[in-house]
Design a protein around this motif. Structure first.
Motif, PDB file in Angstrom:
ATOM      1  N   LEU A   1      54.088  20.011  81.555  1.00 24.24           N
ATOM      2  CA  LEU A   1      53.779  19.488  80.231  1.00 24.24           C
ATOM      3  C   LEU A   1      54.974  18.748  79.626  1.00 24.24           C
ATOM      4  O   LEU A   1      54.811  17.701  78.993  1.00 24.24           O
ATOM      5  N   ALA A   2      56.169  19.291  79.835  1.00 23.34           N
ATOM      6  CA  ALA A   2      57.372  18.636  79.307  1.00 23.34           C
ATOM      7  C   ALA A   2      57.563  17.272  79.948  1.00 23.34           C
ATOM      8  O   ALA A   2      57.889  16.286  79.281  1.00 23.34           O
ATOM      9  N   ARG A   3      57.340  17.205  81.261  1.00 17.47           N
ATOM     10  CA  ARG A   3      57.486  15.924  81.955  1.00 17.47           C
ATOM     11  C   ARG A   3      56.408  14.942  81.496  1.00 17.47           C
ATOM     12  O   ARG A   3      56.670  13.748  81.306  1.00 17.47           O
ATOM     13  N   ALA A   4      55.181  15.448  81.327  1.00 20.51           N
ATOM     14  CA  ALA A   4      54.092  14.588  80.864  1.00 20.51           C
ATOM     15  C   ALA A   4      54.405  14.020  79.475  1.00 20.51           C
ATOM     16  O   ALA A   4      54.138  12.847  79.194  1.00 20.51           O
ATOM     17  N   TYR A   5      54.998  14.855  78.617  1.00 21.75           N
ATOM     18  CA  TYR A   5      55.376  14.376  77.293  1.00 21.75           C
ATOM     19  C   TYR A   5      56.439  13.290  77.390  1.00 21.75           C
ATOM     20  O   TYR A   5      56.372  12.263  76.698  1.00 21.75           O
ATOM     21  N   ALA A   6      57.430  13.499  78.265  1.00 27.44           N
ATOM     22  CA  ALA A   6      58.504  12.512  78.414  1.00 27.44           C
ATOM     23  C   ALA A   6      57.958  11.153  78.848  1.00 27.44           C
ATOM     24  O   ALA A   6      58.442  10.105  78.408  1.00 27.44           O
ATOM     25  N   VAL A   7      56.934  11.159  79.682  1.00 31.91           N
ATOM     26  CA  VAL A   7      56.388   9.906  80.206  1.00 31.91           C
ATOM     27  C   VAL A   7      55.383   9.282  79.242  1.00 31.91           C
ATOM     28  O   VAL A   7      55.440   8.086  78.953  1.00 31.91           O
ATOM     29  N   PHE A   8      54.455  10.084  78.725  1.00 35.42           N
ATOM     30  CA  PHE A   8      53.335   9.538  77.954  1.00 35.42           C
ATOM     31  C   PHE A   8      53.502   9.655  76.437  1.00 35.42           C
ATOM     32  O   PHE A   8      52.705   9.073  75.691  1.00 35.42           O
TER      33      PHE A   8
END
Length: 339
Positions: free
Chosen positions: A121-128
């Motif tokens: 989720l943290a990575r998804a937030y960083a990207v999107f």
């Protein structure tokens, strides 16, 4: 009641003979045209309903799906707002379900598995840049921080709001990684980094192998009944705890400038050197850790620049906020003692 217990997953699949009994010939033909339904099935001789293409369904297919809904849930779509799952095995077997016997919901919380989700989720937030991803990640992380420590020790499970079982190496490794991933999303504050440092200290105290290097699966005060204390290095359904833990150590060294973490990372890699040489395909997480160790990079940049950089694929990079940069620069790229 009194019938044989259905095998796992039966709630979700359909045999072709069931479909023939429930549907008219016309409905079944059209269902086969729109969904991956065959006489031989598409999963262990049964059918999982999967759309062949997008778009509106015909009235005939909608009628067929309505019949299947009633067969599964024992009620029409209009009369059923939510479907209550079985809370335990006994309830699943003994309650009179109007449709099929539903799967039992497993309500225990496992730190390691939740930690992997937090990282995703943290990575998804960083990207999107979708705020809901970060909200879910921080809520889950806060729950673990607030509920999984008993008398100062980290615990693995939570069942009915009761933490239990001392944490294992994967719980420490994956949650420290999750905390560092959250720190990357919000480098302006050190809340997550401070948590990670404190947890790493406990991890090192109770699970680090002083003689061999690397981390044992279980803590020193929870291993009295074991003949051998194992050190996990193989990637299975989840990554290797030692692979993730060693990469964490390199990241912590970049975040804190504390070279003790780097020393531990080197000892850990040396501990599994022979395994990495002989069966590299079994331990990709250790090679990820090696990549961090050899190519670790610190990028000092401004808050404004950070969001555009975070969305890039930079697999061995840690970000830090710089108060002042050289004129006309995006950031300082630092490896070792050079920037």
């Amino acid at each position: 009641k009194g019938g044989s217990e259905p095998e796992e997953g039966a709630f979700y699949v359909w045999t072709f003979s069931e479909l023939e009994q429930l549907l008219t010939a016309e409905e079944l033909i059209e269902l086969q045209q729109q969904f991956t339904v065959t006489a031989n099935g598409n999963f262990e001789s049964k059918n999982v309903l999967q759309r062949r293409r997008s778009g509106e369904l015909s009235a005939t297919v909608e009628t067929a799906l309505r019949k299947l809904f009633v067969a599964r849930y024992g009620a029409t779509p209009e009369s059923l707002e939510t479907f209550p799952p079985a809370r335990n095995n006994q309830e699943a077997k003994s309650r009179h379900w109007p449709g099929r016997i539903p799967a039992v919901t497993d309500t225990k919380m496992i730190v390691a598995w939740n930690s992997l989700m937090i990282s995703g989720l943290a990575r998804a937030y960083a990207v999107f840049r979708e705020p809901v991803y970060l909200e879910l990640a921080t809520t889950a992380a806060d729950f673990i921080v607030n509920h999984q420590f008993v008398d100062g020790r980290f615990h693995r499970l939570n069942y009915e709001n009761q933490p239990t079982v001392l944490a294992q190496s994967e719980d420490y490794a994956f949650f420290i990684k999750a905390l560092l991933d959250l720190q990357t999303c919000s480098p302006e504050q050190n809340k997550w980094l401070e948590r990670a440092i404190a947890l790493q200290e406990e991890f090192d105290e109770y699970l680090w192998s002083v003689e061999l290097g690397g981390y044992y699966n279980t803590s020193s005060d929870a291993s009295q009944d074991l003949i051998v204390r194992e050190r996990s290095y193989v990637d299975n359904a989840t990554p290797s705890a030692n692979g993730v833990a060693i990469a964490n150590l390199v990241r912590l060294a970049l975040f804190t400038d504390n070279l003790h973490y780097l020393d531990l990372a080197e000892q850990g890699l040396n501990a599994f050197r022979s395994v990495m040489n002989s069966t590299p395909q079994a331990c990709p997480s250790l090679f990820t850790a090696l990549d961090w160790y050899r190519n670790s990079t610190l990028i000092r940049t401004t808050t404004e620049q950070l969001h555009s950089l975070m969305s890039q694929y930079l697999p061995s990079v840690v970000f830090a906020i710089a108060s002042k940069l050289p004129d006309n620069s995006v950031g300082l790229v630092c490896q070792g003692l050079k920037c």
